[in-house]
Design a protein around this motif. Structure first.
Motif, PDB file in Angstrom:
ATOM      1  N   ASN A 195       0.820  -1.258  -0.005  1.00 35.03           N
ATOM      2  CA  ASN A 195      -0.095   0.027   0.107  1.00 35.03           C
ATOM      3  C   ASN A 195       0.916   1.244   0.072  1.00 35.03           C
ATOM      4  O   ASN A 195       0.653   2.250  -0.736  1.00 35.03           O
ATOM      5  CB  ASN A 195      -0.909   0.136   1.184  1.00 35.03           C
ATOM      6  N   LYS A 196       2.000   1.429   0.749  1.00 36.10           N
ATOM      7  CA  LYS A 196       2.758   2.453   0.870  1.00 36.10           C
ATOM      8  C   LYS A 196       3.661   2.591  -0.431  1.00 36.10           C
ATOM      9  O   LYS A 196       3.811   3.711  -0.723  1.00 36.10           O
ATOM     10  CB  LYS A 196       3.789   2.441   2.218  1.00 36.10           C
ATOM     11  N   THR A 197       3.988   1.638  -0.904  1.00 31.69           N
ATOM     12  CA  THR A 197       4.701   1.651  -2.014  1.00 31.69           C
ATOM     13  C   THR A 197       3.823   2.321  -3.422  1.00 31.69           C
ATOM     14  O   THR A 197       4.212   3.036  -3.852  1.00 31.69           O
ATOM     15  CB  THR A 197       5.348   0.225  -2.674  1.00 31.69           C
ATOM     16  N   ILE A 198       2.620   1.867  -3.343  1.00 38.35           N
ATOM     17  CA  ILE A 198       1.764   2.301  -4.425  1.00 38.35           C
ATOM     18  C   ILE A 198       1.534   3.545  -4.217  1.00 38.35           C
ATOM     19  O   ILE A 198       1.449   4.437  -5.308  1.00 38.35           O
ATOM     20  CB  ILE A 198       0.560   1.389  -4.506  1.00 38.35           C
ATOM     21  N   ALA A 199       1.218   4.249  -2.874  1.00 41.74           N
ATOM     22  CA  ALA A 199       0.887   5.630  -2.581  1.00 41.74           C
ATOM     23  C   ALA A 199       2.087   6.310  -2.921  1.00 41.74           C
ATOM     24  O   ALA A 199       1.781   7.615  -3.600  1.00 41.74           O
ATOM     25  CB  ALA A 199       0.592   5.505  -1.047  1.00 41.74           C
ATOM     26  N   GLU A 200       3.287   5.768  -2.716  1.00 43.04           N
ATOM     27  CA  GLU A 200       4.484   6.560  -2.913  1.00 43.04           C
ATOM     28  C   GLU A 200       4.792   6.863  -4.534  1.00 43.04           C
ATOM     29  O   GLU A 200       4.999   8.042  -4.922  1.00 43.04           O
ATOM     30  CB  GLU A 200       5.818   6.038  -2.344  1.00 43.04           C
ATOM     31  N   ILE A 201       4.422   5.792  -5.438  1.00 41.80           N
ATOM     32  CA  ILE A 201       4.589   5.878  -6.898  1.00 41.80           C
ATOM     33  C   ILE A 201       3.525   6.749  -7.327  1.00 41.80           C
ATOM     34  O   ILE A 201       3.719   7.564  -8.297  1.00 41.80           O
ATOM     35  CB  ILE A 201       4.541   4.347  -7.592  1.00 41.80           C
ATOM     36  N   SER A 253       8.947 -20.684  -5.582  1.00 44.70           N
ATOM     37  CA  SER A 253       7.351 -20.386  -5.374  1.00 44.70           C
ATOM     38  C   SER A 253       7.222 -20.100  -4.067  1.00 44.70           C
ATOM     39  O   SER A 253       6.423 -18.842  -4.070  1.00 44.70           O
ATOM     40  CB  SER A 253       6.718 -21.997  -5.138  1.00 44.70           C
ATOM     41  N   LYS A 254       7.789 -20.189  -2.851  1.00 51.57           N
ATOM     42  CA  LYS A 254       7.789 -19.431  -1.570  1.00 51.57           C
ATOM     43  C   LYS A 254       8.205 -18.020  -1.757  1.00 51.57           C
ATOM     44  O   LYS A 254       7.368 -17.033  -1.354  1.00 51.57           O
ATOM     45  CB  LYS A 254       8.410 -20.205  -0.739  1.00 51.57           C
ATOM     46  N   ALA A 255       9.150 -17.694  -2.334  1.00 56.85           N
ATOM     47  CA  ALA A 255       9.617 -16.348  -2.651  1.00 56.85           C
ATOM     48  C   ALA A 255       8.613 -15.460  -3.480  1.00 56.85           C
ATOM     49  O   ALA A 255       8.097 -14.343  -3.247  1.00 56.85           O
ATOM     50  CB  ALA A 255      10.896 -16.168  -3.140  1.00 56.85           C
ATOM     51  N   VAL A 256       7.834 -16.021  -4.323  1.00 54.08           N
ATOM     52  CA  VAL A 256       7.037 -15.481  -5.414  1.00 54.08           C
ATOM     53  C   VAL A 256       5.891 -15.428  -4.765  1.00 54.08           C
ATOM     54  O   VAL A 256       5.200 -14.032  -4.880  1.00 54.08           O
ATOM     55  CB  VAL A 256       6.825 -16.436  -6.520  1.00 54.08           C
ATOM     56  N   ALA A 257       5.359 -16.320  -3.873  1.00 51.40           N
ATOM     57  CA  ALA A 257       4.140 -16.328  -3.233  1.00 51.40           C
ATOM     58  C   ALA A 257       4.065 -14.805  -2.164  1.00 51.40           C
ATOM     59  O   ALA A 257       3.305 -14.132  -1.964  1.00 51.40           O
ATOM     60  CB  ALA A 257       3.759 -17.288  -2.696  1.00 51.40           C
ATOM     61  N   SER A 258       5.318 -14.747  -1.339  1.00 47.81           N
ATOM     62  CA  SER A 258       5.405 -14.086  -0.499  1.00 47.81           C
ATOM     63  C   SER A 258       5.629 -12.458  -0.978  1.00 47.81           C
ATOM     64  O   SER A 258       5.250 -11.596  -0.115  1.00 47.81           O
ATOM     65  CB  SER A 258       6.663 -14.326   0.530  1.00 47.81           C
ATOM     66  N   GLN A 259       5.877 -12.442  -2.315  1.00 47.35           N
ATOM     67  CA  GLN A 259       5.909 -10.835  -2.725  1.00 47.35           C
ATOM     68  C   GLN A 259       4.700 -10.342  -3.082  1.00 47.35           C
ATOM     69  O   GLN A 259       4.379  -8.932  -3.218  1.00 47.35           O
ATOM     70  CB  GLN A 259       6.673 -11.049  -4.236  1.00 47.35           C
ATOM     71  N   LYS A 260       3.655 -11.179  -3.201  1.00 43.29           N
ATOM     72  CA  LYS A 260       2.222 -10.648  -3.774  1.00 43.29           C
ATOM     73  C   LYS A 260       1.970  -9.989  -4.859  1.00 43.29           C
ATOM     74  O   LYS A 260       1.540  -8.700  -4.905  1.00 43.29           O
ATOM     75  CB  LYS A 260       1.571 -10.194  -2.369  1.00 43.29           C
ATOM     76  N   TYR A 307       0.310 -10.195  -7.598  1.00 48.11           N
ATOM     77  CA  TYR A 307      -1.251 -10.152  -7.939  1.00 48.11           C
ATOM     78  C   TYR A 307      -1.882  -8.963  -7.339  1.00 48.11           C
ATOM     79  O   TYR A 307      -2.746  -8.066  -7.682  1.00 48.11           O
ATOM     80  CB  TYR A 307      -1.903 -11.348  -7.643  1.00 48.11           C
ATOM     81  N   GLU A 308      -1.550  -8.940  -5.946  1.00 48.97           N
ATOM     82  CA  GLU A 308      -2.121  -7.966  -5.223  1.00 48.97           C
ATOM     83  C   GLU A 308      -1.736  -6.572  -5.594  1.00 48.97           C
ATOM     84  O   GLU A 308      -2.499  -5.736  -5.364  1.00 48.97           O
ATOM     85  CB  GLU A 308      -2.015  -8.230  -3.697  1.00 48.97           C
ATOM     86  N   ARG A 368      -0.748  -5.545  -8.499  1.00 50.38           N
ATOM     87  CA  ARG A 368      -1.417  -5.235  -9.545  1.00 50.38           C
ATOM     88  C   ARG A 368      -2.916  -4.701  -9.439  1.00 50.38           C
ATOM     89  O   ARG A 368      -3.114  -3.537 -10.006  1.00 50.38           O
ATOM     90  CB  ARG A 368      -1.140  -6.419 -10.801  1.00 50.38           C
ATOM     91  N   ILE A 369      -3.595  -5.468  -8.618  1.00 54.47           N
ATOM     92  CA  ILE A 369      -5.033  -5.012  -8.398  1.00 54.47           C
ATOM     93  C   ILE A 369      -4.985  -3.951  -7.645  1.00 54.47           C
ATOM     94  O   ILE A 369      -5.903  -2.786  -8.140  1.00 54.47           O
ATOM     95  CB  ILE A 369      -5.813  -6.244  -7.791  1.00 54.47           C
ATOM     96  N   LYS A 370      -4.123  -3.673  -6.912  1.00 57.10           N
ATOM     97  CA  LYS A 370      -4.261  -2.156  -5.808  1.00 57.10           C
ATOM     98  C   LYS A 370      -3.688  -0.995  -6.831  1.00 57.10           C
ATOM     99  O   LYS A 370      -4.294   0.093  -6.683  1.00 57.10           O
ATOM    100  CB  LYS A 370      -3.460  -2.487  -4.654  1.00 57.10           C
ATOM    101  N   LEU A 371      -2.587  -1.502  -7.509  1.00 52.48           N
ATOM    102  CA  LEU A 371      -2.056  -0.367  -8.465  1.00 52.48           C
ATOM    103  C   LEU A 371      -3.366   0.071  -9.506  1.00 52.48           C
ATOM    104  O   LEU A 371      -3.496   1.224  -9.704  1.00 52.48           O
ATOM    105  CB  LEU A 371      -0.847  -0.959  -9.056  1.00 52.48           C
ATOM    106  N   GLN A 372      -3.998  -0.915  -9.897  1.00 53.09           N
ATOM    107  CA  GLN A 372      -4.844  -0.591 -11.083  1.00 53.09           C
ATOM    108  C   GLN A 372      -6.030   0.241 -10.077  1.00 53.09           C
ATOM    109  O   GLN A 372      -6.538   1.338 -10.958  1.00 53.09           O
ATOM    110  CB  GLN A 372      -5.572  -1.933 -11.506  1.00 53.09           C
ATOM    111  N   ALA A 373      -6.580  -0.106  -9.102  1.00 57.32           N
ATOM    112  CA  ALA A 373      -7.568   0.602  -8.459  1.00 57.32           C
ATOM    113  C   ALA A 373      -7.254   2.274  -8.068  1.00 57.32           C
ATOM    114  O   ALA A 373      -7.877   3.062  -8.322  1.00 57.32           O
ATOM    115  CB  ALA A 373      -8.020  -0.132  -7.237  1.00 57.32           C
ATOM    116  N   LYS A 374      -5.780   2.466  -7.655  1.00 56.27           N
ATOM    117  CA  LYS A 374      -5.359   3.508  -7.483  1.00 56.27           C
ATOM    118  C   LYS A 374      -5.167   4.375  -8.622  1.00 56.27           C
ATOM    119  O   LYS A 374      -5.368   5.809  -8.603  1.00 56.27           O
ATOM    120  CB  LYS A 374      -3.804   3.435  -6.608  1.00 56.27           C
ATOM    121  N   CYS A 375      -4.787   3.911  -9.672  1.00 60.74           N
ATOM    122  CA  CYS A 375      -4.540   4.571 -10.910  1.00 60.74           C
ATOM    123  C   CYS A 375      -5.873   5.303 -11.590  1.00 60.74           C
ATOM    124  O   CYS A 375      -6.042   6.270 -12.085  1.00 60.74           O
ATOM    125  CB  CYS A 375      -3.823   3.643 -12.106  1.00 60.74           C
TER     126      CYS A 375
END
Length: 387
Positions: free
Chosen positions: A273-279, A304-311, A313-314, A316-323
């Protein structure tokens, strides 16, 4: 004026009586959802016609419950929540018939995310004040984060919402109707964002967002989680062997594990959330990201574990909503676009580039960080889809 729907989620502090009502409603919704799946499965086995959600709701209230008085408790909870659970089941079947998903799965107690749905039927429903919220069938419920949800006094309207439980904590998510005041500011140039595992995100303007999962705080919590999970596993094993491990102790340990999972998840979500807000605060004219094949990346057991922990998809969805909220165009480059292998200066593609090569070196003399080079290429990408 054009209206915009925005969701707000926050923690609530229900009374003991309200907690009982929430648990009862969620339990009934889970039962009805599973019953709808089971009923249609039985109809299919008999070769009979599929029953839609609306038809099932009429049959349940007018035929099944009157003929089975022992199931009268279904009508004791908020009817809109039960009806919504049937609609969810119908949507799940529709997706299955269109080959968009697998056969709907039954919801298991304690393991499935079942929510209590509510809707605004009249002006007295879903009234929000600074410190409390009026929910149908529950009444006034205290909000933990005061002033976060726009209040009814200021003219904002809550259309619908859900109440959920996670790690013994209660949350409300509401859909609020807001005036659409977005104004597109094209004074700044666009940016490209390259997502990765070494660093979470590299932006074409030179800004790098570190991988939060490598921080000392999260590593400490993950070690703690491993210990608590091991303790829970031992308790289950002792219980199966017939040793004196009480069920209450297992539930206490299970709650400890759930709380740790929830805390780790909250830290990751907060960082996104903070990363998207700053961008978005830099007000770019457009943002370009890559369409990552997360499902394919998850098949690599080493990553797989490292990819899942980065989230991703979440993010992208939140960035799209903010855009959408700020009038910024979100561009999505094709997943086969060679952003990492293309030289930003001469556009030559290095097919021999390995994943271990962190510095991009081109025959033309161009030398740049691999992730920054990819972000610059994404910024200047000519083929893309607008999300």
């Amino acid at each position: 004026m054009k209206k915009l729907l925005k969701s707000f989620k926050t923690e609530i502090h229900p009374t003991p009586e309200q907690k009982i009502r929430i648990h009862k409603t969620i339990g009934t919704c889970r039962y009805v959802y599973n019953f709808y799946l089971c009923h249609n499965k039985a109809l299919y086995d008999k070769g009979e016609k599929f029953m839609t959600g609306k038809s099932f709701s009429i049959w349940l209230n007018n035929e099944y419950i009157p003929d089975n008085p022992d199931k009268a408790w279904i009508k004791e909870v908020y009817s809109k929540a039960v009806k919504r659970s049937i609609e969810d089941g119908c949507i799940a079947f529709t997706r299955f018939f269109k080959h968009q998903s697998d056969f709907p799965k039954f919801k298991k107690k304690g393991k499935s995310d079942v929510k209590m749905y509510f809707v605004r039927n009249n002006p007295k429903d879903c009234v929000c004040e600074r410190h409390r919220l009026k929910i149908p069938a529950l009444g006034w419920v205290r909000i933990k984060e005061k002033g976060y949800i726009p209040t009814t006094k200021d003219g904002y309207v809550i259309k619908s919402g859900t109440v959920s439980i996670k790690a013994d904590r209660y949350y409300v998510s509401v859909l609020v109707e807001l005036p659409d005041n977005k104004t597109a500011d094209h004074s700044n140039e666009g940016i490209g964002i390259d997502l990765g595992l070494k660093d979470f995100a590299t932006v074409s303007n030179g800004k790098t967002y570190k991988n939060i999962n490598k921080s000392a705080k999260l590593k400490k919590l993950e070690k703690q989680l491993i210990r608590e999970q091991r303790s829970l596993s031992r308790k289950y094993e002792n219980s199966q062997k017939g040793e004196s491990t009480q069920r209450a102790n297992i539930q206490k340990q299970k709650l400890k594990v759930q709380k740790l999972h929830h805390r780790i998840d909250n830290i990751r979500t907060d960082y996104i959330n903070k990363t998207i807000a700053e961008i978005v605060k830099t007000k770019p004219s457009y943002i370009t990201i890559e369409d990552l094949n997360v499902k394919g990346m998850m098949k690599n057991r080493h990553l797989s574990k490292a990819v899942a922990s980065q989230k991703f998809y979440e993010f992208r969805i939140k960035l799209q909503a903010k855009c959408n909220e700020n009038g910024i165009e979100l561009r999505v480059a094709d997943r086969w676009y060679p952003s990492s292998k293309t030289c930003h200066y001469c556009k030559n593609i290095r097919k021999d580039l390995k994943l271990s090569d962190r510095i991009f070196k081109c025959a033309c003399g161009y030398i740049e960080d691999r992730d920054l080079n990819a972000a610059l290429n994404l910024r200047d990408a000519m083929t893309y889809e607008v999300a």
